[in-house]
Each structure stands twice: as C-alpha cells, then as structure tokens.
Design a protein around this motif. Structure first.
Motif, short mmCIF file in Angstrom:
data_model
loop_
_atom_site.label_atom_id
_atom_site.label_comp_id
_atom_site.label_asym_id
_atom_site.label_seq_id
_atom_site.Cartn_x
_atom_site.Cartn_y
_atom_site.Cartn_z
N LYS A 2 0.80 -1.23 0.00
CA LYS A 2 0.00 0.00 0.00
C LYS A 2 0.83 1.27 0.00
O LYS A 2 0.39 2.31 -0.46
CB LYS A 2 -0.95 -0.01 1.19
CG LYS A 2 -2.06 -1.02 0.99
CD LYS A 2 -3.22 -0.76 1.89
CE LYS A 2 -4.38 -1.65 1.46
NZ LYS A 2 -5.50 -1.59 2.34
N LYS A 3 2.04 1.22 0.58
CA LYS A 3 2.88 2.42 0.54
C LYS A 3 4.36 2.04 0.62
O LYS A 3 4.68 0.86 0.87
CB LYS A 3 2.51 3.41 1.65
CG LYS A 3 2.37 2.83 3.03
CD LYS A 3 1.82 3.90 3.96
CE LYS A 3 1.05 3.26 5.10
NZ LYS A 3 0.38 4.17 5.96
N GLY A 4 5.19 3.04 0.38
CA GLY A 4 6.62 2.82 0.46
C GLY A 4 7.26 2.48 -0.88
O GLY A 4 6.61 2.57 -1.93
N PHE A 5 8.52 2.09 -0.81
CA PHE A 5 9.32 1.82 -2.01
C PHE A 5 8.70 0.74 -2.87
O PHE A 5 8.60 0.86 -4.10
CB PHE A 5 10.74 1.41 -1.58
CG PHE A 5 11.56 0.85 -2.70
CD1 PHE A 5 12.11 1.69 -3.66
CD2 PHE A 5 11.75 -0.52 -2.82
CE1 PHE A 5 12.85 1.17 -4.71
CE2 PHE A 5 12.50 -1.05 -3.86
CZ PHE A 5 13.05 -0.20 -4.80
N TRP A 6 8.25 -0.36 -2.22
CA TRP A 6 7.71 -1.49 -2.99
C TRP A 6 6.41 -1.13 -3.70
O TRP A 6 6.14 -1.68 -4.78
CB TRP A 6 7.52 -2.71 -2.07
CG TRP A 6 8.82 -3.23 -1.57
CD1 TRP A 6 9.33 -3.13 -0.32
CD2 TRP A 6 9.82 -3.91 -2.36
NE1 TRP A 6 10.57 -3.69 -0.25
CE2 TRP A 6 10.91 -4.18 -1.49
CE3 TRP A 6 9.91 -4.28 -3.69
CZ2 TRP A 6 12.07 -4.82 -1.92
CZ3 TRP A 6 11.07 -4.93 -4.13
CH2 TRP A 6 12.13 -5.19 -3.26
N ALA A 7 5.64 -0.24 -3.10
CA ALA A 7 4.40 0.19 -3.76
C ALA A 7 4.74 0.92 -5.05
O ALA A 7 4.14 0.66 -6.10
CB ALA A 7 3.60 1.10 -2.82
N SER A 8 5.74 1.83 -5.00
CA SER A 8 6.15 2.58 -6.20
C SER A 8 6.68 1.62 -7.26
O SER A 8 6.34 1.73 -8.45
CB SER A 8 7.23 3.61 -5.85
OG SER A 8 6.81 4.37 -4.77
N LEU A 9 7.53 0.68 -6.82
CA LEU A 9 8.11 -0.27 -7.76
C LEU A 9 7.02 -1.11 -8.45
O LEU A 9 7.03 -1.29 -9.67
CB LEU A 9 9.10 -1.19 -7.03
CG LEU A 9 9.88 -2.14 -7.94
CD1 LEU A 9 10.87 -1.37 -8.80
CD2 LEU A 9 10.60 -3.21 -7.14
N CYS A 10 6.08 -1.57 -7.64
CA CYS A 10 4.96 -2.37 -8.18
C CYS A 10 4.18 -1.57 -9.21
O CYS A 10 3.82 -2.07 -10.28
CB CYS A 10 4.01 -2.79 -7.07
SG CYS A 10 4.45 -4.34 -6.33
N GLN A 20 -7.10 2.13 -2.47
CA GLN A 20 -6.38 3.18 -1.76
C GLN A 20 -7.31 4.23 -1.17
O GLN A 20 -6.95 4.94 -0.24
CB GLN A 20 -5.38 3.88 -2.70
CG GLN A 20 -4.21 3.03 -3.13
CD GLN A 20 -3.23 2.76 -2.00
OE1 GLN A 20 -3.54 1.97 -1.10
NE2 GLN A 20 -2.07 3.37 -2.02
N SER A 21 -8.52 4.34 -1.76
CA SER A 21 -9.44 5.38 -1.30
C SER A 21 -10.25 4.93 -0.08
O SER A 21 -11.07 5.68 0.44
CB SER A 21 -10.39 5.79 -2.43
OG SER A 21 -11.26 4.72 -2.71
N ILE A 22 -10.05 3.68 0.37
CA ILE A 22 -10.82 3.21 1.54
C ILE A 22 -10.14 3.70 2.82
O ILE A 22 -8.96 3.41 3.05
CB ILE A 22 -10.90 1.65 1.56
CG1 ILE A 22 -11.53 1.14 0.27
CG2 ILE A 22 -11.69 1.17 2.77
CD1 ILE A 22 -11.53 -0.36 0.13
#
Lengths: 90, 289
Positions: B93-101, B176-178
């Motif tokens: 949902k957040k962080g580096f892995w979220a951006s990479l995904c 993400q909007s929940i």
C-alpha cells in the motif's frame, strides 16, 4: 461532397435524425424538463429516450432483415410502436 | 429534489463537436452511404439497397467470427477481472515497494499494440522463441501456427499479460481510497478476510471495477493488432475475430459495401453494450449517493 457517395435515402435518413436533434434542442431550450423514472427504473430525459428509440429501432430493423428480409415496412411500423412505447413508459 | 436543467451550456461544447464531426461523424456517414451501394473503384457507386445488410446478417462466416469474438471477450473478462482484483489486493500500500509495483504494472500498458504482437510472435516461435523452445523441451506439442488451441492460448495469454495491469491499477486506486477506519471497525468486529473483501473492499471498488470491465470489454471486442500480428487470424480462421474479418473484407477483398454494412452492425453492437454498461454505472453511482 462527391467523395461521400451520398444517395437520396441516406440523405433523408440523416436529415431526419438532424431534424429530430434540432427539435430536441429547441424543446430543451423552450420547454425545459425534469428527468423521470420509467419501467426501466433508470432516470431518462427526452434525449435519452430518443437515443433508446434510435438504437432499439436499429436492432428491430436488423432483426427484421434476419427473419423476414427486405423490405422494411413491417419493421418501420414496429419501430414507430416501439418509439411511442419508449416515450410513454421509459 | 426536482429542478429543470439549463441546456445552454451545451453551446460550450460546440468546438469539440466540430472536431468530432470532422474525425468521426462525417466518416461514419460516409460508411453508411457505402453500406447501401456497390462500387468497382473510380468512385463510381451503384445502388444496392439493403442487400449487404441481409448478406452480412445471415452470413455464417460473420456468425462464426462473432461467436469467436464473444468467446474471446468472455474469456478475457473472466480471467483479467478476478486476476486484476487479486493482484491489486496483494500490492503493497505504501513505500518503495508500492512505487516499484506501480511502475512494473504500468509497463505493459506503455508498449504499442503491434510491438506486443511482435514480442509474442517471436516469444512463442518453436524455432527461436523462448516460450516455444521451453514448451517443446518440456514435451508439449506446442505450435501456434498450426494448432488452433495453441493459437487461442497464445492470444489469450498475450492479452492477459498486456491488459491485466489496467484492471489491477484501477482496483488499486479504488482500494487506496478506503479509509483505514473501515478496516479498524472490521477488526473490532473480528471480521474474516473474506468478509472484509465482500463488505468493504468490493463495494468500494464497484465504481472503478465497472469502468475496468467497460474498458476491457470495448478493447477486447475491438481487438485487431495483437492477434493479427501473432496469428494473422489463423490457423485457418481459428483466431479471425470481427475486426480482422472486417479488414479482410474491406481491404483484402475490396468489398466496400458489405464491409460498410458489417462496420455499422459491429458499431451498433458495441454501442448497445457500452450504453448498458454506462447506464448501469451511472445509476449505481446515484443509488450509492
């Protein structure tokens, strides 16, 4: 306009649709309406009902061609009945 | 609350209307004109009436192409929608892995259609393609150029590879909007994972899911480039979908009249289903407000 290969029947067809749109526009300006809910339980305006009529009529004509073939006079009568029903109950 | 609408704002849309008329409405009118005539070239036309429509609507070739198209779209939706939801639920949902995904998920969407087709055309070849060589080495009799099942599997896997990301990204945006409070409330109630999905996540994703289904329906129903590059509609007519058949008729055979009638029927089917989706979507939105 020669490249568009116009014929009288297709010109009349598009002319009729253009006239219908013009009438709808004038009605919307001079007789504003409130959307309503009919038997489809969806909110429709006059324009929506015209769209449903035109789209449904196209499929009525295609169905007629599939089952009975040309000419489409019978289909035209069905389309008019369908249009009246859409504007009355949808 | 009942109130009348002011339709004068529609005049502001006139510039767009002129552009759309130039790029879509006038060409569409020309297609309608073609559909009731026959031509042998040189811009000379002969009246044919409804003959082409009758021919197309009763043509077994078109019925077969329509059947293949409906089957293809149904398979695509049945795979991509659940898979997209599954991927979105498991993305960080957040962080580096979220951006990479997000970057990895967006990549297939950035590749042009004909390039996707070329990639899979080579990838699946049994002589030089990685997939083809591996499957052959594993003992599978795989050859998408001669076996209809292999051709279908290749085209479906290619489309899933290309477009599942879109469903996943849309669902991810919905998830993400929940607000976190919903999950906390579910935790207090000791809701199971399934209950959280069924009663919190799925209802909140409904809007974006409908958009995803609509987009995937329209795209898969009009698919042309990728299967054309990979299989050319073959083997035989096994992967000849509606648009491939249409192009064969219009450009391969130069049957402009029947092709125009075909285009109009094709357009009407897409218009009808898209309108149904749109109506369902907007009404569901109204009901939830």
């Amino acid at each position: 306009m020669e490249w568009m290969a116009w014929t009288m029947p297709t010109a009349a067809f598009f002319g009729t649709i253009a006239a219908l749109l013009l009438v709808m526009t004038l009605l919307a300006i001079f007789r504003p309406e409130v959307p309503r809910r009919g038997i489809l339980t969806i909110e429709t305006t006059r324009g929506d009902r015209l769209f449903i009529t035109l789209l449904g009529s196209a499929f009525i004509c295609l169905g007629w061609l599939f089952f009975f073939g040309a000419p489409l006079w019978g289909a035209l009568i069905c389309c008019l009945i369908y249009a009246a029903a859409v504007f009355r109950w949808v | 609350m009942d109130k009348s609408q002011n339709n004068r704002a529609w005049f502001l849309v006139l510039p767009v209307l002129v552009l759309v008329a130039f790029s879509a409405v006038i060409p569409l009118m020309t297609v309608v004109n073609y559909s009731v005539q026959d031509t042998f070239g040189n811009n000379a036309f002969f009246w044919a009436g409804l003959e082409w429509f009758e021919e197309i609507i009763t043509s077994e070739r078109i019925h077969a192409a329509l059947g293949r198209q409906v089957l293809f779209t149904a398979i695509i939706l049945a795979i991509q929608v659940p898979l997209g939801i599954f991927v979105a639920l498991h993305m960080p949902k957040k962080g580096f892995w979220a951006s990479l995904c997000l970057i990895l998920m967006a990549m297939p969407l950035l590749i042009p259609f004909n390039v996707v087709g070329t990639i899979w055309q080579i990838f699946g070849r049994v002589d030089i393609g990685l997939l083809g060589r591996v499957l052959t080495a594993l003992g599978f009799d795989y050859n998408y150029t001669s076996d209809w099942l292999d051709a279908w599997a290749t085209v479906i896997v290619m489309d899933v590879w290309h477009w599942t990301s879109l469903v996943a990204l849309l669902c991810y945006a919905g998830l993400q909007s929940i607000p976190e409070a919903y999950y906390q409330a579910a935790k207090i109630d000791q809701a199971s994972r399934w209950a959280v999905f069924r009663h919190i996540e799925l209802p909140k994703m409904r809007g974006v899911l409908l958009i995803a289904v609509l987009l995937r329906f329209m795209d898969s129903f009009m698919i042309y480039t990728e299967p054309f590059v990979v299989t050319g509609g073959g083997p035989g007519n096994a992967t000849t979908f509606l648009s491939i058949d249409l192009v064969k008729m219009a450009i391969g055979q130069f049957d402009l009249g029947p092709a125009a009638a075909f285009s109009i029927i094709y357009f009407l089917v897409i218009l009808l289903i898209s309108w149904v989706f749109y109506t369902v979507m907007t009404n569901l939105d109204r009901e939830t407000k």
